[in-house]
Scaffold this motif. Structure first.
Motif, PDB file in Angstrom:
ATOM      1  N   LEU A 150       2.780   8.772  16.745  1.00 26.74           N
ATOM      2  CA  LEU A 150       3.702   8.072  17.647  1.00 26.74           C
ATOM      3  C   LEU A 150       3.351   6.592  17.755  1.00 26.74           C
ATOM      4  CD1 LEU A 150       4.247  10.628  20.561  1.00 26.74           C
ATOM      5  CD2 LEU A 150       5.874   9.913  18.819  1.00 26.74           C
ATOM      6  N   LEU A 151       2.062   6.292  17.845  1.00 28.06           N
ATOM      7  CA  LEU A 151       1.641   4.887  17.903  1.00 28.06           C
ATOM      8  C   LEU A 151       2.065   4.128  16.651  1.00 28.06           C
ATOM      9  CD1 LEU A 151      -1.941   5.026  19.465  1.00 28.06           C
ATOM     10  CD2 LEU A 151       0.103   3.990  20.447  1.00 28.06           C
ATOM     11  N   ILE A 152       1.843   4.737  15.507  1.00 21.14           N
ATOM     12  CA  ILE A 152       2.213   4.080  14.250  1.00 21.14           C
ATOM     13  C   ILE A 152       3.725   3.907  14.161  1.00 21.14           C
ATOM     14  CG2 ILE A 152       2.273   4.400  11.743  1.00 21.14           C
ATOM     15  CD1 ILE A 152      -0.518   5.635  11.978  1.00 21.14           C
ATOM     16  N   ALA A 153       4.472   4.891  14.619  1.00 21.72           N
ATOM     17  CA  ALA A 153       5.919   4.846  14.484  1.00 21.72           C
ATOM     18  C   ALA A 153       6.578   3.873  15.463  1.00 21.72           C
ATOM     19  CB  ALA A 153       6.491   6.246  14.677  1.00 21.72           C
ATOM     20  N   PHE A 154       6.061   3.741  16.678  1.00 18.76           N
ATOM     21  CA  PHE A 154       6.799   3.009  17.706  1.00 18.76           C
ATOM     22  C   PHE A 154       6.142   1.736  18.218  1.00 18.76           C
ATOM     23  CE2 PHE A 154       8.397   7.386  18.107  1.00 18.76           C
ATOM     24  CZ  PHE A 154       9.723   7.128  17.829  1.00 18.76           C
ATOM     25  N   VAL A 155       4.942   1.426  17.806  1.00 18.14           N
ATOM     26  CA  VAL A 155       4.287   0.199  18.272  1.00 18.14           C
ATOM     27  C   VAL A 155       4.185  -0.747  17.079  1.00 18.14           C
ATOM     28  CG1 VAL A 155       2.237  -0.765  19.360  1.00 18.14           C
ATOM     29  CG2 VAL A 155       3.012   1.519  20.002  1.00 18.14           C
ATOM     30  N   PRO A 156       5.011  -1.816  17.061  1.00 22.23           N
ATOM     31  CA  PRO A 156       5.071  -2.708  15.891  1.00 22.23           C
ATOM     32  C   PRO A 156       3.732  -3.321  15.471  1.00 22.23           C
ATOM     33  CG  PRO A 156       6.912  -3.131  17.343  1.00 22.23           C
ATOM     34  CD  PRO A 156       6.018  -2.162  18.052  1.00 22.23           C
ATOM     35  N   PRO A 157       2.886  -3.825  16.378  1.00 21.96           N
ATOM     36  CA  PRO A 157       1.614  -4.385  15.892  1.00 21.96           C
ATOM     37  C   PRO A 157       0.736  -3.353  15.179  1.00 21.96           C
ATOM     38  CG  PRO A 157       2.013  -5.127  18.130  1.00 21.96           C
ATOM     39  CD  PRO A 157       3.063  -4.095  17.813  1.00 21.96           C
ATOM     40  N   VAL A 158       0.741  -2.122  15.676  1.00 22.08           N
ATOM     41  CA  VAL A 158      -0.049  -1.066  15.031  1.00 22.08           C
ATOM     42  C   VAL A 158       0.555  -0.749  13.661  1.00 22.08           C
ATOM     43  CG1 VAL A 158      -0.794   1.338  15.186  1.00 22.08           C
ATOM     44  CG2 VAL A 158      -0.787  -0.103  17.228  1.00 22.08           C
ATOM     45  N   ARG A 159       1.884  -0.696  13.602  1.00 22.57           N
ATOM     46  CA  ARG A 159       2.573  -0.402  12.348  1.00 22.57           C
ATOM     47  C   ARG A 159       2.289  -1.484  11.309  1.00 22.57           C
ATOM     48  NH1 ARG A 159       7.949   0.774  14.007  1.00 22.57           N
ATOM     49  NH2 ARG A 159       8.238  -1.461  14.142  1.00 22.57           N
ATOM     50  N   ARG A 160       2.327  -2.771  11.719  1.00 24.47           N
ATOM     51  CA  ARG A 160       2.019  -3.859  10.790  1.00 24.47           C
ATOM     52  C   ARG A 160       0.586  -3.778  10.290  1.00 24.47           C
ATOM     53  NH1 ARG A 160       5.491  -7.221  14.098  1.00 24.47           N
ATOM     54  NH2 ARG A 160       3.708  -7.634  15.431  1.00 24.47           N
ATOM     55  N   PHE A 161      -0.351  -3.448  11.178  1.00 28.57           N
ATOM     56  CA  PHE A 161      -1.747  -3.360  10.787  1.00 28.57           C
ATOM     57  C   PHE A 161      -1.973  -2.224   9.788  1.00 28.57           C
ATOM     58  CE2 PHE A 161      -6.074  -1.699  11.522  1.00 28.57           C
ATOM     59  CZ  PHE A 161      -6.785  -2.808  11.099  1.00 28.57           C
ATOM     60  N   VAL A 162      -1.366  -1.070  10.040  1.00 28.25           N
ATOM     61  CA  VAL A 162      -1.518   0.062   9.127  1.00 28.25           C
ATOM     62  C   VAL A 162      -0.881  -0.260   7.773  1.00 28.25           C
ATOM     63  CG1 VAL A 162      -0.858   2.479   8.707  1.00 28.25           C
ATOM     64  CG2 VAL A 162      -1.722   1.771  10.944  1.00 28.25           C
ATOM     65  N   PHE A 163       0.291  -0.897   7.791  1.00 26.75           N
ATOM     66  CA  PHE A 163       0.945  -1.285   6.536  1.00 26.75           C
ATOM     67  C   PHE A 163       0.073  -2.271   5.771  1.00 26.75           C
ATOM     68  CE2 PHE A 163       3.707  -4.097   4.088  1.00 26.75           C
ATOM     69  CZ  PHE A 163       4.324  -3.167   3.266  1.00 26.75           C
ATOM     70  N   TYR A 164      -0.536  -3.232   6.477  1.00 30.72           N
ATOM     71  CA  TYR A 164      -1.407  -4.200   5.808  1.00 30.72           C
ATOM     72  C   TYR A 164      -2.610  -3.502   5.179  1.00 30.72           C
ATOM     73  CZ  TYR A 164      -4.533  -8.082   4.961  1.00 30.72           C
ATOM     74  OH  TYR A 164      -5.381  -8.966   4.370  1.00 30.72           O
ATOM     75  N   LEU A 165      -3.180  -2.535   5.886  1.00 30.73           N
ATOM     76  CA  LEU A 165      -4.323  -1.816   5.327  1.00 30.73           C
ATOM     77  C   LEU A 165      -3.944  -1.037   4.066  1.00 30.73           C
ATOM     78  CD1 LEU A 165      -6.152  -0.383   8.459  1.00 30.73           C
ATOM     79  CD2 LEU A 165      -6.884  -2.256   6.997  1.00 30.73           C
ATOM     80  N   LEU A 166      -2.769  -0.433   4.072  1.00 30.58           N
ATOM     81  CA  LEU A 166      -2.377   0.410   2.947  1.00 30.58           C
ATOM     82  C   LEU A 166      -1.816  -0.383   1.770  1.00 30.58           C
ATOM     83  CD1 LEU A 166      -0.643   3.332   4.879  1.00 30.58           C
ATOM     84  CD2 LEU A 166      -2.959   3.268   3.934  1.00 30.58           C
ATOM     85  N   VAL A 167      -0.966  -1.369   2.045  1.00 26.78           N
ATOM     86  CA  VAL A 167      -0.213  -2.018   0.970  1.00 26.78           C
ATOM     87  C   VAL A 167      -0.421  -3.535   0.935  1.00 26.78           C
ATOM     88  CG1 VAL A 167       2.121  -2.376   0.062  1.00 26.78           C
ATOM     89  CG2 VAL A 167       1.548  -0.235   1.152  1.00 26.78           C
ATOM     90  N   GLY A 168      -0.606  -4.131   2.079  1.00 31.24           N
ATOM     91  CA  GLY A 168      -0.547  -5.582   2.198  1.00 31.24           C
ATOM     92  C   GLY A 168      -1.523  -6.344   1.338  1.00 31.24           C
ATOM     93  N   ARG A 169      -2.764  -5.933   1.294  1.00 34.23           N
ATOM     94  CA  ARG A 169      -3.758  -6.674   0.519  1.00 34.23           C
ATOM     95  C   ARG A 169      -3.400  -6.698  -0.963  1.00 34.23           C
ATOM     96  NH1 ARG A 169      -9.190  -4.025   2.468  1.00 34.23           N
ATOM     97  NH2 ARG A 169      -7.870  -2.629   3.632  1.00 34.23           N
ATOM     98  N   GLN A 170      -2.963  -5.563  -1.483  1.00 32.37           N
ATOM     99  CA  GLN A 170      -2.588  -5.500  -2.898  1.00 32.37           C
ATOM    100  C   GLN A 170      -1.352  -6.351  -3.160  1.00 32.37           C
ATOM    101  OE1 GLN A 170      -4.641  -4.018  -4.863  1.00 32.37           O
ATOM    102  NE2 GLN A 170      -3.524  -4.426  -6.724  1.00 32.37           N
ATOM    103  N   LEU A 171      -0.414  -6.345  -2.226  1.00 35.48           N
ATOM    104  CA  LEU A 171       0.797  -7.134  -2.362  1.00 35.48           C
ATOM    105  C   LEU A 171       0.485  -8.623  -2.380  1.00 35.48           C
ATOM    106  CD1 LEU A 171       3.884  -6.812  -2.463  1.00 35.48           C
ATOM    107  CD2 LEU A 171       3.880  -7.076   0.008  1.00 35.48           C
ATOM    108  N   VAL A 172      -0.400  -9.066  -1.510  1.00 33.86           N
ATOM    109  CA  VAL A 172      -0.785 -10.477  -1.464  1.00 33.86           C
ATOM    110  C   VAL A 172      -1.478 -10.886  -2.761  1.00 33.86           C
ATOM    111  CG1 VAL A 172      -2.314 -12.120  -0.307  1.00 33.86           C
ATOM    112  CG2 VAL A 172      -0.882 -10.606   1.046  1.00 33.86           C
ATOM    113  N   LYS A 173      -2.328 -10.035  -3.297  1.00 30.33           N
ATOM    114  CA  LYS A 173      -3.002 -10.339  -4.562  1.00 30.33           C
ATOM    115  C   LYS A 173      -2.000 -10.508  -5.698  1.00 30.33           C
ATOM    116  CE  LYS A 173      -7.345  -7.956  -3.612  1.00 30.33           C
ATOM    117  NZ  LYS A 173      -8.170  -6.780  -3.952  1.00 30.33           N
ATOM    118  N   GLU A 174      -1.011  -9.633  -5.760  1.00 26.66           N
ATOM    119  CA  GLU A 174       0.006  -9.722  -6.810  1.00 26.66           C
ATOM    120  C   GLU A 174       0.843 -10.982  -6.669  1.00 26.66           C
ATOM    121  OE1 GLU A 174       0.800  -7.985  -9.605  1.00 26.66           O
ATOM    122  OE2 GLU A 174      -1.137  -7.053  -9.271  1.00 26.66           O
ATOM    123  N   GLN A 175       1.195 -11.349  -5.443  1.00 29.61           N
ATOM    124  CA  GLN A 175       1.978 -12.559  -5.232  1.00 29.61           C
ATOM    125  C   GLN A 175       1.195 -13.790  -5.652  1.00 29.61           C
ATOM    126  OE1 GLN A 175       3.006 -12.303  -1.109  1.00 29.61           O
ATOM    127  NE2 GLN A 175       4.923 -11.218  -1.516  1.00 29.61           N
TER     128      GLN A 175
END
Length: 74
Positions: free
Chosen positions: A11-36
């Motif tokens: 529920l926290l991941i689904a409905f709290v935007p800062p938590v959702r952004r942090f989890v997305f960054y942990l899973l995908v964001g770092r790799q995405l930034v490296k590719e860019q």
């Protein structure tokens, strides 16, 4: 008990935007930034001019154009 904790985390991941952004960054964001960064063209200073294509020069220099007659309109 474990199911309740997992449900609360979901529920926290689904409905709290800062938590959702942090989890997305942990899973995908770092790799995405490296590719860019890898795909980005090298940066140039502001005001520099880059020419991609320079047409070949003709054998003879430009001798002028064709004469066009005109009438002055009053």
């Amino acid at each position: 008990m474990l199911l309740k904790i997992l449900f609360i985390i979901a529920l926290l991941i689904a409905f709290v935007p800062p938590v959702r952004r942090f989890v997305f960054y942990l899973l995908v964001g770092r790799q995405l930034v490296k590719e860019q960064r890898r795909q980005a063209p090298p940066r140039r200073r502001e005001g520099d001019t880059k020419v991609d294509y320079v047409p070949p020069r003709p054998d003879s220099p430009y001798k002028g154009g064709e004469y066009v007659d005109y009438e002055e309109v009053k």
